[in-house]
Write a protein that holds these residues in place. Structure first.
Motif, mmCIF file in Angstrom:
data_model
loop_
_atom_site.group_PDB
_atom_site.id
_atom_site.type_symbol
_atom_site.label_atom_id
_atom_site.label_comp_id
_atom_site.label_asym_id
_atom_site.label_seq_id
_atom_site.Cartn_x
_atom_site.Cartn_y
_atom_site.Cartn_z
ATOM 1 N N PRO A 287 0.692 -1.163 -0.011
ATOM 2 C CA PRO A 287 -0.054 0.005 0.066
ATOM 3 C C PRO A 287 0.677 1.184 0.125
ATOM 4 O O PRO A 287 2.238 1.389 0.173
ATOM 5 C CB PRO A 287 -0.825 -0.105 1.220
ATOM 6 C CG PRO A 287 0.328 -0.740 2.337
ATOM 7 C CD PRO A 287 0.881 -1.879 1.269
ATOM 8 N N TYR B 19 0.544 5.685 -5.429
ATOM 9 C CA TYR B 19 -0.614 6.138 -6.468
ATOM 10 C C TYR B 19 0.279 6.240 -7.791
ATOM 11 O O TYR B 19 1.167 6.688 -7.907
ATOM 12 C CB TYR B 19 -1.234 7.310 -6.338
ATOM 13 C CG TYR B 19 -2.253 7.862 -7.052
ATOM 14 C CD1 TYR B 19 -3.486 7.073 -6.826
ATOM 15 C CD2 TYR B 19 -1.961 8.486 -8.459
ATOM 16 C CE1 TYR B 19 -4.548 7.261 -7.906
ATOM 17 C CE2 TYR B 19 -3.083 8.464 -9.306
ATOM 18 C CZ TYR B 19 -4.261 8.142 -9.070
ATOM 19 O OH TYR B 19 -5.314 8.304 -9.960
ATOM 20 N N HIS C 183 -2.286 2.485 -8.150
ATOM 21 C CA HIS C 183 -1.940 1.369 -7.602
ATOM 22 C C HIS C 183 -0.892 0.601 -8.058
ATOM 23 O O HIS C 183 -0.833 0.646 -9.476
ATOM 24 C CB HIS C 183 -3.533 0.431 -7.547
ATOM 25 C CG HIS C 183 -4.310 0.839 -6.669
ATOM 26 N ND1 HIS C 183 -4.205 1.255 -5.296
ATOM 27 C CD2 HIS C 183 -5.625 1.389 -7.094
ATOM 28 C CE1 HIS C 183 -5.542 1.755 -4.976
ATOM 29 N NE2 HIS C 183 -6.465 1.788 -6.021
ATOM 30 N N SER D 146 -4.081 -4.688 -10.276
ATOM 31 C CA SER D 146 -3.734 -3.507 -9.952
ATOM 32 C C SER D 146 -4.473 -3.014 -8.899
ATOM 33 O O SER D 146 -5.492 -2.589 -8.878
ATOM 34 C CB SER D 146 -3.638 -2.663 -11.284
ATOM 35 O OG SER D 146 -3.035 -3.069 -12.303
ATOM 36 N N SER D 147 -3.851 -3.296 -7.692
ATOM 37 C CA SER D 147 -4.567 -2.941 -6.286
ATOM 38 C C SER D 147 -3.619 -2.965 -5.124
ATOM 39 O O SER D 147 -2.254 -3.506 -5.581
ATOM 40 C CB SER D 147 -5.496 -3.860 -5.957
ATOM 41 O OG SER D 147 -5.165 -5.296 -5.609
ATOM 42 N N ASP D 148 -3.924 -2.275 -4.086
ATOM 43 C CA ASP D 148 -2.695 -2.373 -2.784
ATOM 44 C C ASP D 148 -2.623 -3.695 -2.395
ATOM 45 O O ASP D 148 -1.573 -4.127 -1.959
ATOM 46 C CB ASP D 148 -3.446 -1.573 -1.802
ATOM 47 C CG ASP D 148 -3.055 0.102 -2.234
ATOM 48 O OD1 ASP D 148 -2.587 0.370 -3.082
ATOM 49 O OD2 ASP D 148 -3.790 0.848 -1.570
ATOM 50 N N HIS E 117 5.782 -0.524 -10.313
ATOM 51 C CA HIS E 117 4.987 0.519 -10.145
ATOM 52 C C HIS E 117 5.450 1.685 -11.300
ATOM 53 O O HIS E 117 6.678 1.293 -11.788
ATOM 54 C CB HIS E 117 5.350 1.496 -8.839
ATOM 55 C CG HIS E 117 4.166 2.501 -8.552
ATOM 56 N ND1 HIS E 117 4.629 3.747 -9.161
ATOM 57 C CD2 HIS E 117 3.012 2.693 -8.110
ATOM 58 C CE1 HIS E 117 3.660 4.681 -8.846
ATOM 59 N NE2 HIS E 117 2.578 3.822 -8.092
#
Length: 403
Positions: free
Chosen positions: A201, A204, A206, A230-232, A255
């Motif tokens: 997490p 930005y 993700h 594509s998420s935390d 990222h």
């Protein structure tokens, strides 16, 4: 939302806000910080100096701000005063610091895509000049639309999807997570599936998280539906039939503004057990049997079974049976031991999606010993022995008694 121009600055720097298309006939140019209909003027061409000496006018129209602060961020409006018309030009100032990059601008874009591309390129030049490299901007509506990365003098951007209709889009300064990915394994509520968790997490947009098996790509396996998101946090569900002891899974994170791809691993393990030596309980007393898990990934579920004659008969807490589990240790307490029903071997069972292990714990139930009776018998036998020895001595040597 009415913004005509976006300007990027950084803390401690200098920025020039242009009042574009000022008419030569304008008698006065007034700058407002905020809505000109709600806030008093910030600076006017008819005023020599504002309260803050960091503000000044250039060419009697543009506003120069020196020694930029985070508090200077916001919307500015220049308004020219004519005899018949009032022309306004709005500018949004974004102030970036090395530690905080936040969303600040909202636009409404429409097709064609060529216009969007040209606009992104113009924003990119400003980002490359005024933000700390490497930096990136992300346009986001209902989904990520475009990502621009600025690592050097020439910014590059990639269009991820085409805008088909007018949509509000937010401009963000991209920021990678500042930690490293964390991996762990859990058992599903059904107890049959393995859940692999990968969490990274704080960034930005993700990050992209990809689960794979060491030495074997999960995406190329027919029994895996998906292993990338594509998420935390990315959760992968695996069927127990495809798991084995000490198999290693790896989660790789990536990222848009981070060159490195950090990773974390999880090694799954079948449970291992240890217990105490056989125990003895006297009738009417209480006894506790202990079972300990020494190794298990994910954590194992511990249960007690009564003997080998009924291996599926799980002991439920209640009545004379008490079951308590603290961490990886389970204790079965039997109250008021009965010689007819409680004696024998018990099974400690540990199970996770990788497999199960069972261990026998044997219990012997005995009748309590009558201590009073034993002591009385010993005393009687001792007296009989003394009398017997005395009688023998007197029989063979009567004079000893007279002496």
């Amino acid at each position: 939302a009415g913004t005509e121009e976006v300007v990027f600055g950084k803390v401690g720097g200098t920025i020039l806000l242009l009042c574009r298309n000022v008419s030569k006939e304008a008698t006065e140019v007034v700058w407002f910080q905020g809505d000109p209909h709600s806030f008093p003027p910030l600076f006017s061409s008819r005023v020599t100096f504002p309260p803050d000496v960091r503000f000044s006018l250039v060419d009697n129209s543009s506003l120069r701000i020196t020694e930029l602060r985070v508090q200077d961020e916001g919307n500015y409006t220049c308004k020219e005063v004519l005899n018949k018309t009032d022309h306004e030009h709005r500018v949004q100032l974004l102030v970036a610091s090395k530690s905080v990059l936040r969303p600040r601008a909202v636009w409404r874009f429409c097709s064609p895509t060529v216009f969007l591309g040209a606009y992104l390129a113009s924003i990119g030049q400003s980002c490359g000049k005024n933000l700390f490299p490497p930096c990136a901007l992300v346009l986001q509506g209902s989904a990520v639309v475009a990502v621009m990365v600025f690592a050097g003098q020439s910014p590059t951007w990639s269009l991820l999807s085409v805008i088909q209709s007018c949509a509000p889009l937010e401009l963000w300064n991209a920021d990678p997570p500042h930690s490293t990915p964390k991996c762990w394994a859990e058992t599903s509520s059904s107890g049959l599936m393995l859940q692999l968790f990968c969490s990274w997490p704080g960034g930005y947009p993700h990050p992209t998280l990809h689960w794979r098996e060491e030495g074997h790509d999960l995406e190329n396996s027919s029994w895996i539906i998906s292993s990338t998101s594509s998420s935390d946090t990315h959760v992968e569900m695996l069927n127990s039939s495809h798991l084995s002891h000490r198999k290693v899974f790896k989660c790789v994170g990536s990222h848009v503004v981070k060159q490195e791809e950090p990773a974390c691993t999880v090694e799954i393990k079948i449970p291992s057990l240890e217990t105490e030596p056989p125990k003895t309980c006297f009738v009417g007393d209480n006894v506790t049997l202990t079972c300990r898990v020494t190794e298990s990934t994910p954590a194992a579920r511990l249960t007690w079974l009564r003997g080998i004659t009924q291996p599926e008969a799980e002991i439920q807490p209640g009545g004379r049976y008490l079951i308590a589990q603290e961490g990886n240790v389970s204790r079965l307490t039997i109250q008021n031991c009965s010689q007819g029903t409680d004696g024998g071997c018990y099974v400690c069972k540990a199970q996770n999606p990788v497999g199960l292990r069972e261990l026998f714990v044997c219990l012997t139930v005995k009748q309590p010993v009558n201590i009073v009776g034993v002591v009385g018998a010993v005393v009687v036998l001792s007296l009989l022995a003394i009398l017997t020895i005395t009688g023998v001595v007197l029989y063979y040597n009567p004079l000893l008694c007279l002496r």
